[in-house]
Design a protein around this motif. Structure first.
Motif, mmCIF file in Angstrom:
data_model
loop_
_atom_site.group_PDB
_atom_site.id
_atom_site.type_symbol
_atom_site.label_atom_id
_atom_site.label_comp_id
_atom_site.label_asym_id
_atom_site.label_seq_id
_atom_site.Cartn_x
_atom_site.Cartn_y
_atom_site.Cartn_z
ATOM 1 N N LYS A 127 0.821 -1.204 0.000
ATOM 2 C CA LYS A 127 0.000 0.000 0.000
ATOM 3 C C LYS A 127 0.858 1.259 0.000
ATOM 4 O O LYS A 127 0.523 2.253 -0.647
ATOM 5 N N LYS A 132 -1.264 6.137 -3.984
ATOM 6 C CA LYS A 132 -2.564 6.791 -4.090
ATOM 7 C C LYS A 132 -3.665 5.762 -3.844
ATOM 8 O O LYS A 132 -3.404 4.550 -3.877
ATOM 9 N N PRO A 133 -4.901 6.210 -3.590
ATOM 10 C CA PRO A 133 -5.996 5.253 -3.411
ATOM 11 C C PRO A 133 -6.211 4.418 -4.675
ATOM 12 O O PRO A 133 -6.230 4.952 -5.787
ATOM 13 N N GLU A 138 -10.754 2.482 -0.771
ATOM 14 C CA GLU A 138 -9.802 3.588 -0.627
ATOM 15 C C GLU A 138 -10.276 4.825 -1.385
ATOM 16 O O GLU A 138 -10.169 5.957 -0.877
ATOM 17 N N ARG A 139 -10.814 4.635 -2.584
ATOM 18 C CA ARG A 139 -11.320 5.780 -3.346
ATOM 19 C C ARG A 139 -12.550 6.382 -2.671
ATOM 20 O O ARG A 139 -12.750 7.602 -2.693
ATOM 21 N N ALA A 142 -11.202 8.469 0.109
ATOM 22 C CA ALA A 142 -10.599 9.684 -0.437
ATOM 23 C C ALA A 142 -11.662 10.724 -0.770
ATOM 24 O O ALA A 142 -11.481 11.926 -0.529
ATOM 25 N N THR A 160 -2.592 6.876 0.750
ATOM 26 C CA THR A 160 -3.317 5.867 -0.022
ATOM 27 C C THR A 160 -4.744 5.671 0.473
ATOM 28 O O THR A 160 -5.525 4.965 -0.157
ATOM 29 N N GLN A 161 -5.076 6.283 1.614
ATOM 30 C CA GLN A 161 -6.369 6.099 2.285
ATOM 31 C C GLN A 161 -6.599 4.645 2.703
ATOM 32 O O GLN A 161 -7.749 4.203 2.845
#
Length: 452
Positions: A127, A132-133, A138-139, A142, A160-161
């Motif tokens: 990760k 990034k996510p 994760e998105r 974000a 990366t959230q």
């Protein structure tokens, strides 16, 4: 009298019968106790696999001897909840056990909660590389956390959230207790009360492998009137920590931690025995630590913050503490480097800078009747900021014995940056106003103290 139910009453059965997911039963129990105003939920012997569990007001969760609640390590189950993650209020993954805006909640018994942390720990290095996510969860986080790229962090995951769940979290709760139970293999921080009032933690056990990342034992986060006693902690990060939010967000929320007593606890293998910080933004005060043992922890008494973290840390009392085989028994570090590149000049400058709203302050620290043997890096390390020197430090009736045969360098005393190295394992004091050392014996280094 409160009604008592077992998990079987809600259609569950242990894994030994072939049932590998009792999430629906826990959800049904929470719904039932919400309607009835609370009661006892008893988890009987056996292994019970589940996704995240939510507790409600008036509920007592009793885990009897021989019962293990094991959380299924599938991140998509841990859908976003409003929480605090590494000192910033945001949306994060649903804690394995969670209560929010509730009261009169109790966890008791002699059974075990297992967070199945190994799967989460193995994901973390990948990760961190992704930058990034990537996953749908994760998105989603974000999108819920605009500006997350600029929020502070320490353990990795913010960019990366991948905001791993704590094993248990009480968020904005009142009159909470945890007693007797064991917590194992947390995905992230283990016991994490946030914005809580009147909390008792008594006789619990927390065990995470020493190499498990960011698996603090107990993190008391912006809480008031807290007692932690008679507990055993062996973890892969700080043992028992007191926090109050990080940087701008912690200052904005402005909820301090105060009136905390920690007594009769044993901490092993952790980065610190009892730790203040590094999230100090809203202030921490009136903390008493007494009659504890720190065995093999990297640091014993550990106070850490840095420029930008903010807050006044004061009225701290440590007494009756025995330590052995530590890198450093006492550290007060206002040049804490974790979560930074370690080279930012404004954070680690050794010259006095202007005092700002996010400049932390430490004062009124008393250390009495502390004995530390086999100190591998140094007898002590105190480094305050030149613009706000440490005031009212008193160390009395203490003994520190360094291990002069150990190869650990004094620079390992704590995770600091910007401070020149020394060769002696002395008790080092930087930027303190008239510190008082009375009846303090230091055995080992040629120079017992180094003052600057």
């Amino acid at each position: 009298m409160c009604e008592k139910k077992t998990l079987r009453d809600f259609g569950a059965a242990p894994a030994e019968t072939g049932c590998m997911d009792v999430s629906a039963a826990f959800a049904a129990a929470s719904e039932y106790f919400t309607k009835t105003g609370g009661g006892f939920l008893v988890v009987e012997p056996g292994t019970w696999y589940t996704g995240p569990v939510r507790l409600v007001s008036g509920m007592t969760l009793e885990i009897v001897k021989g019962a293990v609640i094991r959380f299924i390590p599938e991140p998509e189950r841990y859908t976003p909840v409003y929480t605090r993650w590494e000192g910033v209020v945001c949306y994060g993954m649903h804690p394995c056990i969670f209560a929010s805006n509730a009261g009169n909640i109790h966890i008791t018994g002699s059974g075990c909660f297992d967070g199945s942390g190994e799967s989460w720990w193995k994901l973390l290095p990948e990760k961190k590389k992704q930058g990034k996510p990537v996953t749908e969860l994760e998105r989603q986080l974000a999108a819920l956390n605009p500006g997350y790229e600029f929020q502070p962090g320490g353990g990795g995951g913010r960019n990366t959230q991948f905001l791993r769940p704590p094993l248990i979290q009480f968020f904005d709760c009142t009159d909470v207790s945890i007693s007797g139970v064991t917590f194992l293999n947390s995905p992230f921080w283990t016991v994490h009360p946030v914005f809580c009032r009147r909390l008792i933690i008594d006789g619990i056990t927390v065990k995470n492998p020493p190499a498990a990342p960011n698996t603090d034992g107990i993190d008391i986060d912006s809480c008031e009137d807290v007692v932690v006693k008679n507990s055993f902690i062996s973890v892969g990060d700080d043992g028992i920590a007191v926090k109050s939010g990080s940087g701008e967000d912690g200052i904005r929320v402005n909820k301090p931690s105060r009136n905390v007593t920690i007594s009769g606890c044993r901490v092993e293998n952790a980065h610190g025995g009892v730790v203040i910080g590094s999230e100090t933004a809203a202030g921490i005060s009136d903390v008493t630590v007494e009659n504890c043992v720190f065995d093999g922890t990297e640091r014993g008494i550990r106070i850490k913050t840095r420029r930008g973290r903010g807050g006044v840390v004061e009225k701290l009392k440590f007494s009756g503490i025995t330590m052995q085989n530590n890198l450093c028994p006492v550290t007060i570090n206002m040049f804490y480097r974790c979560g930074t590149c370690g080279t930012e000049p404004e954070l680690f400058c050794q010259e006095a800078l202007p005092v700002k709203a996010d400049t932390p302050v430490i004062r009124d620290v008393t250390i009495h009747n502390v004995k530390a043997f086999g100190c591998r890096a140094s007898a002590g390390f105190i480094a305050a900021l030149p613009e706000v020197p440490l005031e009212r430090l008193a160390v009395t009736d203490c003994e520190f014995i360094t291990d002069e045969n150990d190869s650990s360098a004094p620079s390992l005393s704590d995770m600091f940056a910007g401070i020149p190295d020394v060769s002696e394992k002395s008790f080092r004091v930087i930027n303190a106003v008239d510190p008082v050392f009375t009846n303090v014996r230091i055995t080992g280094p040629a120079k017992p103290f180094l003052f600057r």
